[in-house]
Design an enzyme around this catalytic site. Sequence first.
Site, PDB file in Angstrom:
ATOM      1  N   CYS A  26      14.395 -24.578  -0.484  1.00  0.00           N
ATOM      2  CA  CYS A  26      15.826 -24.655  -0.207  1.00  0.00           C
ATOM      3  C   CYS A  26      15.997 -24.595   1.305  1.00  0.00           C
ATOM      4  O   CYS A  26      15.155 -25.079   2.051  1.00  0.00           O
ATOM      5  CB  CYS A  26      16.579 -23.544  -0.928  1.00  0.00           C
ATOM      6  SG  CYS A  26      16.007 -21.876  -0.536  1.00  0.00           S
ATOM      7  N   HIS A 573      -7.966   5.307   2.569  1.00  0.00           N
ATOM      8  CA  HIS A 573      -7.568   5.379   1.154  1.00  0.00           C
ATOM      9  C   HIS A 573      -7.731   3.993   0.542  1.00  0.00           C
ATOM     10  O   HIS A 573      -7.054   3.046   0.922  1.00  0.00           O
ATOM     11  CB  HIS A 573      -6.122   5.862   1.042  1.00  0.00           C
ATOM     12  CG  HIS A 573      -5.706   6.195  -0.363  1.00  0.00           C
ATOM     13  ND1 HIS A 573      -5.457   5.248  -1.324  1.00  0.00           N
ATOM     14  CD2 HIS A 573      -5.499   7.396  -0.952  1.00  0.00           C
ATOM     15  CE1 HIS A 573      -5.115   5.835  -2.450  1.00  0.00           C
ATOM     16  NE2 HIS A 573      -5.127   7.146  -2.250  1.00  0.00           N
TER      17      HIS A 573
END
Length: 651
Positions: A26, A573
């Site tokens: 778009c 982590h």
Amino acid sequence: MRYDEMAQSVLEHVGGEVNVASVVHCATRLRFRLNDESKADTAALEATAGVIAVVTSGGQLQVVVGNDVPQAYAELGKIMNLGGEQAGGRAGGRRSLLSGFIDLVSTIFSPLLWALAGTGLLKALLALVGTLGWLDTQSQSYVILNAAGDGLFTFLPVLLAVTSARRFGANPFVAMAVAAALVHPSIIALDTAGTPVHFFGLPVVMVSYVSSVIPIIVAVWVQSHLEKLLDKVLPSSLRNFLTPFFVVAVLVPVTLLTIGPVTSALGSGLSDAITWLWTLSPAVGGALLGAFWQVFVIFGVHWGFVPVMINDLATNGFSVLSGPLVAAVMAQAAACIAVFVKTRNRDLRLIAGPAAVSGLLAGVTEPAIYGVTLRLKKPFVYACIAGGVGGGIASAGGSAADVFALPGLVSLSAYMNIGNFTLQVVGSGIAIVLAFLLTIFLGFEDPPETVSPGAPGRAAGAAGDASTTGVGGGPGGATGVPAPAPTSPPAAAPGGRTATLTSVTTVSSPVVGRAVPLAAVPDRVFSSGALGYGLGVVPSGGSIHAPFDGEVVSVMPHAYGVRSVDGVEVLVHVGIDTVRLEGRHFVTRVEKGQHVVRGDLLALVDLAGVTAEGFDPVTVVLVLDARPRHDVLAARPGDVDLTSTVLTVVR
């Protein structure tokens, strides 16, 4: 911008061509319908150079690129199939009725958006020069230019036939033949003659199909089913020419007899209902639409209004829904200008300037929303308030556009002929002033500047700067690792440099992969700043290494804490919420208290096993140092290896 590289990266991170059911664009977005949405890596997409944001809405994965989306789409076309059966395919999974409708509308109308906007702008400017007397509206020059601006909208059914055929999997050229018959001069003559029309004795209710929307979409949907039926029953030696023959010979009369009159009546009824409701309280309607239009844009549901507006233009010659949109757009652009004036962040200013121009002139606000106002939160709210005030004023005067044009300053003349144009100008002006003043005086949290390690003269990263680095973390319950609370960003001396500098610690990437801003890590706790400052790395290999020389202070299968000799503590982590795996797919290679040097192996992880169980393997690298004054400089997104410095800690 290397659009070829961006297209290649985007295609890779949506799961490859095999995962793409269809893709269209778009004004500012690549809109993907995916066969399996879980295969899309949104964090990596957001980290791709040139991508402003990634939005999942209406059954689509929407990659916001901005004004350069046509170039990105063109490059996608060079490396994948954008048309044919693939475009007509359907993504897997169940979707809501609203999602299906938005998907249908955006797929059919978005390829036409820029052409409609450009020709609508030409019509609007012609109306202006005609009103000012700069060009005689009866002159041949005016007639030629008017035809140039009006031609696409006049023959809109033919263009919609192509996009509808792609959406429904029908033959686009046969669909064009059906649409061309509906707007053929002889059919138009029958409609305007005023005499009864019959087809082999059956009465035909004649309606105008010029500029119509709904009839051809429904007709092409019927065509797609008729073609499938004929392909099954016709012999292969005759199928190629007999299928188009029967489709055109049958569908054109059927459309004129049934589909056309019924859908035209529905379209007229819809337009009349909207007009009637709007007249009950145009100011309230305009205020609501002006306030919430940009919210609709964020979620992509504004596409639901597009066919309604085009249908109104074809039926009534104007659309009242367009009246408050200028104020809504101008308010976002004005808030963006205020951010440009007020911010001390050079990167933010570089985004805000062009984004404001795009919104003001062209009515394209996604760069302003995703790059500036929504990112800062408060300016977006101020602009919505201003858009509501201005939209209510504009609609109170009955303002409406009589051509399809994106609501910007260059197309403002599209509102001259319907309603009170003065109130449209006043409403839009108030929206601009109000959004600007609210943003200037009520302010916003200005993110400090960020740099890659080694770049001089810039301040350190802070929370919320999604373009370069973010902050994040999680409490022990979310990550499985207890950690000290993070400190506030450092005080800065004039000119953007930190006031003191006692030591510098560099943090290498613990994995090979692609660095992404911490704000893009798909975990709200990490990106909230609860643990510390840093970034994420999307790993391409399963070995986890020490980020610097130091002591291992915490060991869990999925997370490791390492403290440097000068007291900087870093958490590595692996994965999001991987504590729930309880050690599966992880092999630890170090012990708590062990001394390591930069690059030493901490652990091995089976990335395929982690992802197969539904966990994101992105590795988060956080500085957990709780000392009150330090800077954390994060590397910009991109490929990294074990020799890459991804964080620089200045204390």
